[in-house]
Design an enzyme around this catalytic site. Sequence first.
Site, PDB file in Angstrom:
ATOM      1  N   ASP A 138       0.858  -1.183   0.000  1.00 36.20           N
ATOM      2  CA  ASP A 138       0.000   0.000   0.000  1.00 36.20           C
ATOM      3  C   ASP A 138       0.896   1.236   0.000  1.00 36.20           C
ATOM      4  O   ASP A 138       1.583   1.523   0.980  1.00 36.20           O
ATOM      5  CB  ASP A 138      -0.885  -0.023   1.254  1.00 36.20           C
ATOM      6  CG  ASP A 138      -1.904   1.107   1.291  1.00 36.20           C
ATOM      7  OD1 ASP A 138      -1.728   2.094   0.544  1.00 36.20           O
ATOM      8  OD2 ASP A 138      -2.864   1.018   2.086  1.00 36.20           O
ATOM      9  N   HIS A 139       0.878   1.978  -1.115  1.00 38.85           N
ATOM     10  CA  HIS A 139       1.806   3.115  -1.252  1.00 38.85           C
ATOM     11  C   HIS A 139       1.416   4.305  -0.380  1.00 38.85           C
ATOM     12  O   HIS A 139       2.158   5.277  -0.291  1.00 38.85           O
ATOM     13  CB  HIS A 139       1.888   3.556  -2.717  1.00 38.85           C
ATOM     14  CG  HIS A 139       3.238   4.081  -3.100  1.00 38.85           C
ATOM     15  ND1 HIS A 139       4.094   4.679  -2.202  1.00 38.85           N
ATOM     16  CD2 HIS A 139       3.901   4.081  -4.285  1.00 38.85           C
ATOM     17  CE1 HIS A 139       5.203   5.045  -2.810  1.00 38.85           C
ATOM     18  NE2 HIS A 139       5.117   4.686  -4.084  1.00 38.85           N
ATOM     19  N   ARG A 140       0.258   4.257   0.276  1.00 43.13           N
ATOM     20  CA  ARG A 140      -0.110   5.332   1.185  1.00 43.13           C
ATOM     21  C   ARG A 140       0.713   5.290   2.460  1.00 43.13           C
ATOM     22  O   ARG A 140       0.889   6.333   3.116  1.00 43.13           O
ATOM     23  CB  ARG A 140      -1.603   5.248   1.527  1.00 43.13           C
ATOM     24  CG  ARG A 140      -2.536   5.438   0.352  1.00 43.13           C
ATOM     25  CD  ARG A 140      -3.978   5.164   0.735  1.00 43.13           C
ATOM     26  NE  ARG A 140      -4.186   3.778   1.174  1.00 43.13           N
ATOM     27  CZ  ARG A 140      -5.346   3.291   1.579  1.00 43.13           C
ATOM     28  NH1 ARG A 140      -6.417   4.082   1.602  1.00 43.13           N
ATOM     29  NH2 ARG A 140      -5.462   2.034   1.941  1.00 43.13           N
TER      30      ARG A 140
END
Length: 435
Positions: A407-409
């Site tokens: 998850d790039h968040r």
Amino acid sequence: MVVRAKIREIFMPALSSTMTEGKIVSWTAAEGDRVSKGDAVVVVESDKADMDVETFYDGIVAVVLVPAGESAPVGAPIALLAESDEDVALALAQAQALSSGQPQQASPPSDAAAPPAPLPPAEAPVAAPAPVSAGTKGIATPQAKKLAKQHRVDLAKVTGTGQFGRITPADVEAAAGIQPKTKVACTPAAAAPVAAPSVKAVPQAAVLPPVPGATVVPFTAMQAAVSKNMVESLSVPTFRVGYPILTDKLDALYEKVKPKGVTMTVLLAKAAAMALAQYPVVYASCRDGSSFTYNSSINIAVAVAIDGGLITPVLEQADKLDIYLLSQKWKELVKKARAKQLQPNEYNSGTFTLSNLGMFGVDRFDAILPPGQGAIMAVGASKPTVVADKDGFFSVKNKMLVNVTADHRIVYGADLAAFLQTFAKIIEDPESLTL
């Protein structure tokens, strides 16, 4: 003076947080059987497992509303329980009223206006004391019991506002002082999040005329849950990082511990847990889109294919257990998974997921990130490969490719690269796995 209800409903329970409907596998109590509070009366197939459902009351199973093989939404009545033999006829009449469909539509307004009122108007004086605080301990929905345990709420002191005084999750949250979540109206589509239309669009696009001669097979409850989770994952911005790892020493260790019951899956899970201990952000989670949570435990969920679907049994606190205890735990989990007897905490508590298709000869693949997790690792097969050392000499060594979807968040490229470097060092020098 306490007036007891003569007819009570057995509801379809919520056996997991993602369950919206359940399928009746079998009835362990037949019509006419007398049951006691706590007796298992029906086996329900949820989205992940088959579980026994207990009755909250003593009585006679008067009418089965949902027979074996059929499904019902969570909260819907699936059977009627009569207090005595004399009340069975009354239950039959109520079942006929329910089958017409009209009383079910009229039930929510009557509950909203006066919670004590039951479905048939004639029963109103009998079931009047729905919110009863005394003697309702244990007469709660499964989700309410779970919330009560989490928030340390004494169910005996909670006033139930459900039908016949049943304690609902909202009652427990109110007793714990938790503010109820505001419900978003369904009509204003413009106010819905961007992800909502995309989630709905995929199932709508799938409604196409069948190919001539094809056979249409509806999803099982488990397949429907997997489909829902996969569609939900499309709203998460993910990225993927691959890493080659030499496995000669790991293969040698595996041959040494294999006679003791240790599997390659357990070795990989243990190595991942040891590496994750140094990078908490990789097993963190983002659930609301505006913050992320550092999880206190390294719980490795491992994807397992079972008949009719996929499930992820969880090796809890994998970093704190040795490979022999993990192997014993893993065998128990797989056995329960095959029998569809996993408890919710045994498949929904993962903080990092491992998917190993290397055992099938797959050399590389990408895995889809499960909702609520920060990363998932896809492990390919270990195969002989020609490699060159730092001095330029060639040799043949076993190498596997590992791909991680994150998850790039919350996880960035540098975080994932550092984690994979540490994971590779553990695999390439695996003696620490036996400590």
